[in-house]
Write a protein that holds these residues in place. Structure first.
Motif, PDB file in Angstrom:
ATOM      1  N   MET A   1       0.838  -1.188   0.000  1.00  0.00           N
ATOM      2  CA  MET A   1       0.000   0.000   0.000  1.00  0.00           C
ATOM      3  C   MET A   1       0.884   1.254   0.000  1.00  0.00           C
ATOM      4  O   MET A   1       1.919   1.283   0.635  1.00  0.00           O
ATOM      5  N   TYR A   2       0.433   2.259  -0.709  1.00  0.00           N
ATOM      6  CA  TYR A   2       1.114   3.546  -0.750  1.00  0.00           C
ATOM      7  C   TYR A   2       0.092   4.617  -0.391  1.00  0.00           C
ATOM      8  O   TYR A   2      -0.975   4.685  -1.001  1.00  0.00           O
ATOM      9  N   GLU A   3       0.406   5.429   0.616  1.00  0.00           N
ATOM     10  CA  GLU A   3      -0.516   6.461   1.087  1.00  0.00           C
ATOM     11  C   GLU A   3      -0.251   7.806   0.422  1.00  0.00           C
ATOM     12  O   GLU A   3       0.902   8.214   0.281  1.00  0.00           O
ATOM     13  N   LEU A   4      -1.333   8.478   0.069  1.00  0.00           N
ATOM     14  CA  LEU A   4      -1.285   9.865  -0.389  1.00  0.00           C
ATOM     15  C   LEU A   4      -2.242  10.632   0.518  1.00  0.00           C
ATOM     16  O   LEU A   4      -3.372  10.199   0.723  1.00  0.00           O
ATOM     17  N   LEU A   5      -1.809  11.761   1.056  1.00  0.00           N
ATOM     18  CA  LEU A   5      -2.685  12.540   1.918  1.00  0.00           C
ATOM     19  C   LEU A   5      -2.660  13.999   1.477  1.00  0.00           C
ATOM     20  O   LEU A   5      -1.603  14.535   1.133  1.00  0.00           O
ATOM     21  N   PHE A   6      -3.845  14.615   1.489  1.00  0.00           N
ATOM     22  CA  PHE A   6      -4.006  15.976   0.996  1.00  0.00           C
ATOM     23  C   PHE A   6      -4.777  16.811   2.012  1.00  0.00           C
ATOM     24  O   PHE A   6      -5.784  16.352   2.554  1.00  0.00           O
ATOM     25  N   TRP A   7      -4.292  18.034   2.243  1.00  0.00           N
ATOM     26  CA  TRP A   7      -5.005  19.002   3.057  1.00  0.00           C
ATOM     27  C   TRP A   7      -4.581  20.387   2.623  1.00  0.00           C
ATOM     28  O   TRP A   7      -3.649  20.540   1.836  1.00  0.00           O
ATOM     29  N   LYS A   8      -5.272  21.387   3.150  1.00  0.00           N
ATOM     30  CA  LYS A   8      -4.983  22.774   2.777  1.00  0.00           C
ATOM     31  C   LYS A   8      -4.873  23.605   4.047  1.00  0.00           C
ATOM     32  O   LYS A   8      -5.776  23.600   4.878  1.00  0.00           O
ATOM     33  N   TYR A   9      -3.745  24.316   4.184  1.00  0.00           N
ATOM     34  CA  TYR A   9      -3.559  25.212   5.321  1.00  0.00           C
ATOM     35  C   TYR A   9      -4.347  26.499   5.123  1.00  0.00           C
ATOM     36  O   TYR A   9      -4.532  26.960   3.991  1.00  0.00           O
ATOM     37  N   LEU A  10      -4.786  27.084   6.229  1.00  0.00           N
ATOM     38  CA  LEU A  10      -5.311  28.441   6.177  1.00  0.00           C
ATOM     39  C   LEU A  10      -4.167  29.375   5.814  1.00  0.00           C
ATOM     40  O   LEU A  10      -2.988  29.046   6.021  1.00  0.00           O
ATOM     41  N   ASP A  11      -4.466  30.552   5.285  1.00  0.00           N
ATOM     42  CA  ASP A  11      -3.423  31.517   4.930  1.00  0.00           C
ATOM     43  C   ASP A  11      -2.547  31.829   6.133  1.00  0.00           C
ATOM     44  O   ASP A  11      -3.047  32.003   7.250  1.00  0.00           O
TER      45      ASP A  11
END
Length: 118
Positions: free
Chosen positions: A1-11
């Motif tokens: 298994m290979y994990e990819l994780l995505f999120w977005k920081y506030l400015d």
């Protein structure tokens, strides 16, 4: 298994990427992250991978038999577990998430691919 994780920081927010990763994997709320349009992102993934077999609501399997992935969401993140998925498909997943300004965090390295970082 290979994990990819995505999120977005506030400015103007900068946090330890690996600590954010660990918190999101535990489905914890992380101050400093934006809430994502989860359903819009899932719809985009469904459209982009419409030729793949939909195993369940959040799992996709390549009809050629090579590669599959499972999507796990929190209000602030999209985690994609890839199973035998080729690099081209993983790049496509990253490109889709980039449309939502959510850069990849690769916990295997570990590295986050923010445009503004050196």
């Amino acid at each position: 298994m290979y994990e990819l994780l995505f999120w977005k920081y506030l400015d103007e927010v900068y946090l330890n990427h690996h600590e954010v990763y660990e918190a999101l994997c535990e489905k914890e709320w992380v101050n400093g992250l934006e809430e994502l349009p989860i359903q819009v992102i899932l719809n985009r993934l469904n459209n982009a991978f419409s030729t793949w077999e939909k195993v369940d609501e959040s799992s996709f399997k390549n009809k050629s038999g090579v590669g599959a992935f499972h999507v796990i969401t929190t209000p602030q993140s999209i985690k994609i577990d890839c199973y035998g998925t080729d690099g081209k498909t993983m790049n496509k997943l990253c490109d889709i998430m980039d449309e939502f300004k959510c850069p990849l965090y690769d916990p295997q390295i570990p590295a986050r691919y923010d445009d503004f970082e050196d």
